[in-house]
Design a protein around this motif. Sequence first.
Motif, mmCIF file in Angstrom:
data_model
loop_
_atom_site.group_PDB
_atom_site.id
_atom_site.type_symbol
_atom_site.label_atom_id
_atom_site.label_comp_id
_atom_site.label_asym_id
_atom_site.label_seq_id
_atom_site.Cartn_x
_atom_site.Cartn_y
_atom_site.Cartn_z
ATOM 1 N N THR A 99 0.839 -1.194 0.000
ATOM 2 C CA THR A 99 0.000 0.000 0.000
ATOM 3 C C THR A 99 0.878 1.250 0.000
ATOM 4 O O THR A 99 2.058 1.194 0.332
ATOM 5 C CB THR A 99 -0.928 0.042 1.224
ATOM 6 N N ASN A 100 0.291 2.359 -0.350
ATOM 7 C CA ASN A 100 1.021 3.628 -0.398
ATOM 8 C C ASN A 100 0.163 4.739 0.183
ATOM 9 O O ASN A 100 -0.707 5.253 -0.502
ATOM 10 C CB ASN A 100 1.384 3.958 -1.841
ATOM 11 N N PRO A 101 0.428 5.139 1.384
ATOM 12 C CA PRO A 101 1.244 4.521 2.435
ATOM 13 C C PRO A 101 0.334 3.870 3.454
ATOM 14 O O PRO A 101 -0.793 3.509 3.133
ATOM 15 C CB PRO A 101 1.951 5.736 3.032
ATOM 16 N N ASN A 102 0.789 3.807 4.676
ATOM 17 C CA ASN A 102 -0.044 3.509 5.844
ATOM 18 C C ASN A 102 -0.497 2.068 5.963
ATOM 19 O O ASN A 102 0.201 1.152 5.548
ATOM 20 C CB ASN A 102 -1.219 4.493 5.938
ATOM 21 N N SER A 103 -1.676 1.826 6.517
ATOM 22 C CA SER A 103 -2.050 0.489 6.964
ATOM 23 C C SER A 103 -3.293 -0.030 6.248
ATOM 24 O O SER A 103 -4.002 0.709 5.568
ATOM 25 C CB SER A 103 -2.307 0.492 8.475
ATOM 26 N N THR A 104 -3.511 -1.332 6.427
ATOM 27 C CA THR A 104 -4.670 -1.997 5.847
ATOM 28 C C THR A 104 -5.388 -2.803 6.929
ATOM 29 O O THR A 104 -4.748 -3.517 7.700
ATOM 30 C CB THR A 104 -4.261 -2.951 4.712
ATOM 31 N N LEU A 105 -6.688 -2.675 6.964
ATOM 32 C CA LEU A 105 -7.539 -3.514 7.798
ATOM 33 C C LEU A 105 -8.083 -4.617 6.903
ATOM 34 O O LEU A 105 -8.683 -4.338 5.856
ATOM 35 C CB LEU A 105 -8.700 -2.709 8.386
ATOM 36 N N ARG B 202 -12.534 -8.501 2.999
ATOM 37 C CA ARG B 202 -12.780 -7.073 2.800
ATOM 38 C C ARG B 202 -11.553 -6.289 3.260
ATOM 39 O O ARG B 202 -11.059 -6.503 4.364
ATOM 40 C CB ARG B 202 -14.020 -6.644 3.575
ATOM 41 N N LEU B 203 -11.055 -5.397 2.400
ATOM 42 C CA LEU B 203 -9.860 -4.615 2.694
ATOM 43 C C LEU B 203 -10.209 -3.139 2.812
ATOM 44 O O LEU B 203 -10.903 -2.599 1.953
ATOM 45 C CB LEU B 203 -8.815 -4.796 1.587
ATOM 46 N N THR B 204 -9.715 -2.514 3.866
ATOM 47 C CA THR B 204 -9.870 -1.074 4.057
ATOM 48 C C THR B 204 -8.491 -0.489 4.275
ATOM 49 O O THR B 204 -7.785 -0.887 5.210
ATOM 50 C CB THR B 204 -10.766 -0.765 5.278
ATOM 51 N N THR B 205 -8.097 0.444 3.396
ATOM 52 C CA THR B 205 -6.774 1.058 3.513
ATOM 53 C C THR B 205 -6.917 2.508 3.959
ATOM 54 O O THR B 205 -7.905 3.169 3.674
ATOM 55 C CB THR B 205 -6.019 0.980 2.178
ATOM 56 N N THR B 206 -5.884 2.967 4.669
ATOM 57 C CA THR B 206 -5.897 4.341 5.171
ATOM 58 C C THR B 206 -5.079 5.243 4.247
ATOM 59 O O THR B 206 -4.522 4.801 3.251
ATOM 60 C CB THR B 206 -5.320 4.396 6.588
ATOM 61 N N GLY B 207 -4.964 6.514 4.605
ATOM 62 C CA GLY B 207 -4.175 7.441 3.803
ATOM 63 C C GLY B 207 -4.836 7.675 2.460
ATOM 64 O O GLY B 207 -6.036 7.916 2.377
ATOM 65 N N ASP B 208 -4.044 7.576 1.365
ATOM 66 C CA ASP B 208 -4.625 7.809 0.042
ATOM 67 C C ASP B 208 -5.364 6.580 -0.482
ATOM 68 O O ASP B 208 -5.890 6.588 -1.578
ATOM 69 C CB ASP B 208 -3.576 8.286 -0.960
ATOM 70 N N MET B 209 -5.342 5.514 0.310
ATOM 71 C CA MET B 209 -6.143 4.306 0.067
ATOM 72 C C MET B 209 -5.619 3.423 -1.056
ATOM 73 O O MET B 209 -6.227 2.431 -1.382
ATOM 74 C CB MET B 209 -7.616 4.644 -0.194
ATOM 75 N N LEU B 210 -4.486 3.736 -1.677
ATOM 76 C CA LEU B 210 -3.960 2.901 -2.749
ATOM 77 C C LEU B 210 -3.472 1.572 -2.202
ATOM 78 O O LEU B 210 -2.724 1.525 -1.235
ATOM 79 C CB LEU B 210 -2.798 3.616 -3.452
ATOM 80 N N ALA B 211 -3.889 0.473 -2.826
ATOM 81 C CA ALA B 211 -3.440 -0.861 -2.427
ATOM 82 C C ALA B 211 -3.257 -1.723 -3.664
ATOM 83 O O ALA B 211 -4.002 -1.604 -4.636
ATOM 84 C CB ALA B 211 -4.448 -1.510 -1.488
ATOM 85 N N ASP C 141 7.465 -1.203 2.103
ATOM 86 C CA ASP C 141 8.562 -1.847 2.817
ATOM 87 C C ASP C 141 8.060 -2.857 3.848
ATOM 88 O O ASP C 141 8.818 -3.330 4.682
ATOM 89 C CB ASP C 141 9.424 -0.789 3.527
ATOM 90 N N GLY C 142 6.781 -3.199 3.791
ATOM 91 C CA GLY C 142 6.180 -4.062 4.809
ATOM 92 C C GLY C 142 6.534 -5.526 4.657
ATOM 93 O O GLY C 142 7.305 -5.924 3.780
ATOM 94 N N THR C 143 5.922 -6.351 5.512
ATOM 95 C CA THR C 143 6.215 -7.781 5.545
ATOM 96 C C THR C 143 5.608 -8.533 4.370
ATOM 97 O O THR C 143 6.072 -9.590 4.009
ATOM 98 C CB THR C 143 5.702 -8.383 6.873
ATOM 99 N N ASP C 144 4.563 -8.002 3.781
ATOM 100 C CA ASP C 144 4.104 -8.396 2.457
ATOM 101 C C ASP C 144 2.899 -9.332 2.336
ATOM 102 O O ASP C 144 2.268 -9.311 1.297
ATOM 103 C CB ASP C 144 5.230 -8.986 1.601
ATOM 104 N N PHE C 145 2.584 -10.186 3.270
ATOM 105 C CA PHE C 145 1.470 -11.111 3.075
ATOM 106 C C PHE C 145 0.495 -11.079 4.249
ATOM 107 O O PHE C 145 0.906 -10.955 5.403
ATOM 108 C CB PHE C 145 1.960 -12.559 2.934
#
Length: 198
Positions: free
Chosen positions: A111-117, A153-162, A137-141
């Motif tokens: 993702t770019n950037p931040n986290s994913t639920l 279901r995926l929810t991303t933060t920031g600009d939400m790009l995943a 740069d995350g752990t990847d899986f």
Amino acid sequence: MNKFVNTLIAATAMLTTSFGAFAGVMYTNTGLASADTTLTFDEVVLADGTALTNQYSAFGITFAGAFYNPQAQAFPPATDGNQIGNFFPAASPWSIMFDNDIEEAAFGIATNPNSTLVEVLLDSVVVDFASANTDFDGTDFFQITGLVFDEIRLTTTGDMLALVDNLQFSAKSDVPEPVSVALLGLLLAGLGYSRRSV
């Protein structure tokens, strides 16, 4: 009474062994060791930015809020080549839906950037979830094991790009789970004991 207690202890040991491995949603650095199906999104090649719905239905999955993305740049090791994702201004949350009940899955994510639920659902009800920092740069899986579900279901933060790639999944088997067998054994032992006590 002692025989019943011994049976109960044995059944408890069986249950502990059955649950020895982690069950649920976990952020890790590898996918599944083996799976019924692995999609690299090279199987159906689409134009960049194509909204995904049922283009992968032959593999037992459909999508909501996801888009096709042939990436020239590789984000090792989880995502490279053809991928799926949501793009700015992106839909979030977005979903991967399975035609049948699934008992395990994994997918690479960046993702770019931040986290994913990540939430896993069965019949539209959340059965488990986890959140992690999923930047490039995350752990990847993400791995999902020990659950029965039909949607991720995926929810991303920031600009939400995943970006998601290397989707693995296995259908729920009809073989009784070790826990079910252990509970049945415990029930039968209890019935046998109560009959002899009367």
